[in-house]
Design a protein around this motif. Structure first.
Motif, mmCIF file in Angstrom:
data_model
loop_
_atom_site.group_PDB
_atom_site.id
_atom_site.type_symbol
_atom_site.label_atom_id
_atom_site.label_comp_id
_atom_site.label_asym_id
_atom_site.label_seq_id
_atom_site.Cartn_x
_atom_site.Cartn_y
_atom_site.Cartn_z
ATOM 1 N N LEU A 123 -34.768 -17.881 33.130
ATOM 2 C CA LEU A 123 -33.464 -17.512 32.578
ATOM 3 C C LEU A 123 -32.582 -18.758 32.529
ATOM 4 O O LEU A 123 -31.990 -19.166 33.546
ATOM 5 C CB LEU A 123 -32.833 -16.431 33.460
ATOM 6 C CG LEU A 123 -31.638 -15.666 32.909
ATOM 7 C CD1 LEU A 123 -31.943 -15.075 31.532
ATOM 8 C CD2 LEU A 123 -31.227 -14.577 33.889
ATOM 9 N N ALA A 124 -32.529 -19.389 31.374
ATOM 10 C CA ALA A 124 -31.839 -20.673 31.245
ATOM 11 C C ALA A 124 -31.244 -20.818 29.849
ATOM 12 O O ALA A 124 -31.585 -20.067 28.928
ATOM 13 C CB ALA A 124 -32.808 -21.820 31.511
ATOM 14 N N GLY A 125 -30.363 -21.799 29.727
ATOM 15 C CA GLY A 125 -29.821 -22.125 28.413
ATOM 16 C C GLY A 125 -29.066 -20.978 27.778
ATOM 17 O O GLY A 125 -28.307 -20.254 28.426
ATOM 18 N N ARG A 133 -23.401 -12.249 29.326
ATOM 19 C CA ARG A 133 -22.516 -11.522 28.412
ATOM 20 C C ARG A 133 -22.959 -10.085 28.182
ATOM 21 O O ARG A 133 -22.140 -9.173 28.099
ATOM 22 C CB ARG A 133 -22.451 -12.275 27.076
ATOM 23 C CG ARG A 133 -21.418 -11.749 26.095
ATOM 24 C CD ARG A 133 -21.314 -12.640 24.862
ATOM 25 N NE ARG A 133 -22.568 -12.709 24.122
ATOM 26 C CZ ARG A 133 -23.367 -13.776 24.114
ATOM 27 N NH1 ARG A 133 -23.041 -14.855 24.810
ATOM 28 N NH2 ARG A 133 -24.483 -13.768 23.423
ATOM 29 N N THR A 134 -24.274 -9.869 28.113
ATOM 30 C CA THR A 134 -24.780 -8.567 27.667
ATOM 31 C C THR A 134 -25.741 -7.884 28.641
ATOM 32 O O THR A 134 -26.075 -6.707 28.449
ATOM 33 C CB THR A 134 -25.509 -8.714 26.322
ATOM 34 O OG1 THR A 134 -26.717 -9.474 26.524
ATOM 35 C CG2 THR A 134 -24.634 -9.420 25.292
ATOM 36 N N GLY A 135 -26.243 -8.614 29.633
ATOM 37 C CA GLY A 135 -27.268 -8.042 30.505
ATOM 38 C C GLY A 135 -28.642 -8.043 29.869
ATOM 39 O O GLY A 135 -29.586 -7.443 30.393
ATOM 40 N N ALA A 136 -28.764 -8.730 28.741
ATOM 41 C CA ALA A 136 -30.026 -8.789 28.012
ATOM 42 C C ALA A 136 -30.193 -10.205 27.465
ATOM 43 O O ALA A 136 -29.251 -10.998 27.446
ATOM 44 C CB ALA A 136 -30.044 -7.773 26.869
ATOM 45 N N VAL A 137 -31.397 -10.524 27.016
ATOM 46 C CA VAL A 137 -31.666 -11.792 26.338
ATOM 47 C C VAL A 137 -32.214 -11.466 24.963
ATOM 48 O O VAL A 137 -33.267 -10.837 24.841
ATOM 49 C CB VAL A 137 -32.666 -12.661 27.116
ATOM 50 C CG1 VAL A 137 -33.037 -13.902 26.312
ATOM 51 C CG2 VAL A 137 -32.088 -13.075 28.464
ATOM 52 N N CYS A 138 -31.464 -11.844 23.948
ATOM 53 C CA CYS A 138 -31.863 -11.553 22.559
ATOM 54 C C CYS A 138 -32.152 -10.059 22.372
ATOM 55 O O CYS A 138 -33.111 -9.677 21.706
ATOM 56 C CB CYS A 138 -33.063 -12.398 22.161
ATOM 57 S SG CYS A 138 -32.772 -14.167 22.258
ATOM 58 N N GLY A 139 -31.328 -9.228 23.006
ATOM 59 C CA GLY A 139 -31.474 -7.785 22.870
ATOM 60 C C GLY A 139 -32.493 -7.151 23.783
ATOM 61 O O GLY A 139 -32.646 -5.918 23.783
ATOM 62 N N PRO A 155 -42.787 -13.230 30.735
ATOM 63 C CA PRO A 155 -42.139 -14.093 29.727
ATOM 64 C C PRO A 155 -41.665 -13.277 28.533
ATOM 65 O O PRO A 155 -42.308 -12.303 28.133
ATOM 66 C CB PRO A 155 -43.257 -15.064 29.337
ATOM 67 C CG PRO A 155 -44.206 -15.061 30.487
ATOM 68 C CD PRO A 155 -44.163 -13.674 31.042
ATOM 69 N N LEU A 156 -40.539 -13.678 27.975
ATOM 70 C CA LEU A 156 -39.957 -12.977 26.829
ATOM 71 C C LEU A 156 -40.271 -13.707 25.543
ATOM 72 O O LEU A 156 -40.133 -14.932 25.459
ATOM 73 C CB LEU A 156 -38.438 -12.882 26.981
ATOM 74 C CG LEU A 156 -37.876 -12.214 28.232
ATOM 75 C CD1 LEU A 156 -36.356 -12.237 28.183
ATOM 76 C CD2 LEU A 156 -38.402 -10.795 28.375
ATOM 77 N N SER A 172 -34.587 -10.233 16.198
ATOM 78 C CA SER A 172 -35.422 -9.304 16.957
ATOM 79 C C SER A 172 -36.862 -9.377 16.452
ATOM 80 O O SER A 172 -37.137 -9.903 15.362
ATOM 81 C CB SER A 172 -34.895 -7.879 16.810
ATOM 82 O OG SER A 172 -35.071 -7.430 15.467
ATOM 83 N N PHE A 173 -37.775 -8.827 17.248
ATOM 84 C CA PHE A 173 -39.167 -8.772 16.809
ATOM 85 C C PHE A 173 -39.278 -7.947 15.526
ATOM 86 O O PHE A 173 -40.073 -8.283 14.631
ATOM 87 C CB PHE A 173 -40.038 -8.167 17.910
ATOM 88 C CG PHE A 173 -41.484 -8.040 17.521
ATOM 89 C CD1 PHE A 173 -42.317 -9.156 17.512
ATOM 90 C CD2 PHE A 173 -42.017 -6.814 17.129
ATOM 91 C CE1 PHE A 173 -43.649 -9.051 17.138
ATOM 92 C CE2 PHE A 173 -43.345 -6.701 16.754
ATOM 93 C CZ PHE A 173 -44.169 -7.824 16.760
ATOM 94 N N GLU A 174 -38.474 -6.886 15.425
ATOM 95 C CA GLU A 174 -38.515 -6.042 14.228
ATOM 96 C C GLU A 174 -38.043 -6.814 13.000
ATOM 97 O O GLU A 174 -38.599 -6.665 11.899
ATOM 98 C CB GLU A 174 -37.642 -4.792 14.442
ATOM 99 C CG GLU A 174 -38.195 -3.788 15.435
ATOM 100 C CD GLU A 174 -38.130 -4.267 16.888
ATOM 101 O OE1 GLU A 174 -38.949 -3.798 17.714
ATOM 102 O OE2 GLU A 174 -37.253 -5.128 17.191
#
Length: 314
Positions: A123-125, A133-139, A155-156, A172-174
Motif C-alpha cells: 500500500l504505497a504511492g 480517502r476511500t478505504g479502497a484502491v482503484c475501487g 496483490p491488486l 476498473s477491470f470492467e
C-alpha cells in the motif's frame, strides 16, 4: 555488458537513416518496418515532467535490467526482444554504436494493448492516498486499519490508461475489458499477477522488496507478447528489505533523491523542470546501479563522469 560509459549522458538520439516512431519520456523508438529499435536515453522525469538534466548511464541500466527479466521469465510469456547486440542490427545502425551500445534493443513490432497493467503488492504511492480517502484502491475495497507501506495479502491488479504525456488514469477491470475484450483482459491480468509474484520472489531473495510495477503487452500473430520494459526502477517501486518499516514511506531504488530535491524548490511541477545539482545526479545513478547489481547478480560498473552533471546532449 559489464561496464557502462558514464563519461557523458545521452539525452536524445539521432538516427537519420530511420524514421523516429515515437519519443517518450525516456525512450526513443525508431521504425524499422516489421521491427522497432528501442533506445533508452538518460532522460529522467519527475511529476510527469522531463527534467533538463540527464542521469549518465541510466538508459543502460534500464535496458540491461529489462533484458535480465525478459530472459529470466521467458518461459511464462514470449517477449518482443530480437537482439540487444549492435552487431546484429542492420548495417546502417552499426555506425551509431556510440548511441546504441548497451542501451538499445531490436524488437518485434506488435500491436500494443492501449492499457497499462499495474499490480500493487504493498500500500504505497497513489494507492495509499486512495485508501486514505476511500478505504479502497482503484475501487477495490480493503480492510480497515491498514498502514502506509503495508504488504497486501493478495496483490491488486489495477489497470490504467496509457498517456504519452501527463498522468495515466486508473480504470476498473470492467473498463479494461470493454477496451481490450473480456478474454484479453483476463489473460493480461493473470499474466501480470504471475510475473509479479515470480519477480517479487526473486527480488526478496536478494534483499529487495518489489512493492508494485507496471507492465505492457501487445499481440503478434495472435499471441500475447510482453513488450516495453521489465521491472526497472522507472516502472517499479523497489525498497531495500533491511530498511522496511511499515507505517511510513520507504527508501527506494529509483528517483527518490530527485523527488526529494525537487520538493525543496519553489517549483509548480509544470514544464520546464529545474536542473539537478551534481550530488543528486550522482546519488540517483548509484541507486540505479545498485538495483541492477542486486537484482541481476552482476555489477554494471560506471566509468567516472567528466565535466558537469548535464553531460553531453546528442
Amino acid at each position: 555488458m559489464n561496464t557502462l560509459d558514464a563519461s557523458s549522458a545521452i539525452s536524445q538520439t539521432s538516427l537519420p537513416e530511420f524514421p523516429l516512431w515515437r519519443r517518450g519520456k525516456v525512450r526513443d523508438v525508431y521504425d524499422l518496418g516489421d521491427r522497432l529499435l528501442i533506445v533508452a536515453t538518460d532522460r529522467i522525469s519527475a511529476f510527469d515532467v522531463v527534467l533538463p538534466t540527464p542521469i549518465p548511464g541510466k538508459g543502460a541500466v534500464l535496458t540491461q535490467l529489462s533484458l535480465f527479466w525478459f530472459s529470466l521469465l521467458q518461459d511464462a510469456v514470449p517477449n518482443h526482444v530480437i537482439s540487444a547486440r549492435v552487431d546484429d542490427y542492420p548495417r546502417e545502425l552499426q555506425g551509431h554504436r556510440d548511441q546504441l551500445e548497451g542501451r538499445s534493443m531490436l524488437v518485434q513490432r506488435t500491436e500494443p494493448f492501449p492499457v497499462e497493467c499495474v499490480v500493487r503488492g504493498y500500500l504505497a504511492g497513489s494507492g495509499w492516498k486512495d485508501y486514505l480517502r476511500t478505504g479502497a484502491v482503484c475501487g477495490i475495497p480493503l480492510p480497515r486499519g491498514l498502514r502506509e507501506s503495508d504488504r497486501l495479502e493478495d496483490p491488486l491488479f489495477t489497470p490504467s490508461t496509457k498517456a504519452e504525456s501527463g498522468h495515466d488514469e486508473n480504470i476498473s477491470f470492467e473498463q479494461m475489458a470493454a477496451i481490450v475484450g473480456a478474454m484479453h483482459a483476463a489473460e493480461l491480468r493473470d499474466l501480470t499477477l504471475a510475473l509479479y509474484r515470480r519477480a517479487r520472489a526473486h527480488a526478496e531473495a536478494r534483499g529487495i522488496i518489489l512493492a508494485d510495477t507496471k507492465l505492457e503487452f501487445g499481440t503478434r500473430d495472435g499471441r500475447v507478447v510482453w513488450i516495453d520494459e521489465a521491472f526497472t526502477p522507472d516502472s517499479s517501486r523497489f525498497w531495500p528489505a533491511d530498511a522496511y518499516r511499515p507505517g511510513q514511506g520507504q527508501p527506494s531504488f529509483d528517483k527518490q533523491f530527485v523527488r526529494d530535491y525537487l520538493e525543496t524548490l519553489e517549483w509548480d511541477k509544470r514544464p520546464p523542470g529545474p536542473s539537478l545539482p551534481q550530488d543528486v545526479v550522482t546519488r540517483t545513478r548509484e541507486k540505479y546501479l545498485e538495483a541492477h547489481h542486486r537484482l541481476a547478480g552482476a555489477p554494471l560498473t560506471a566509468r567516472p563522469e567528466k565535466g558537469d552533471a548535464g553531460g553531453s546532449n546528442r
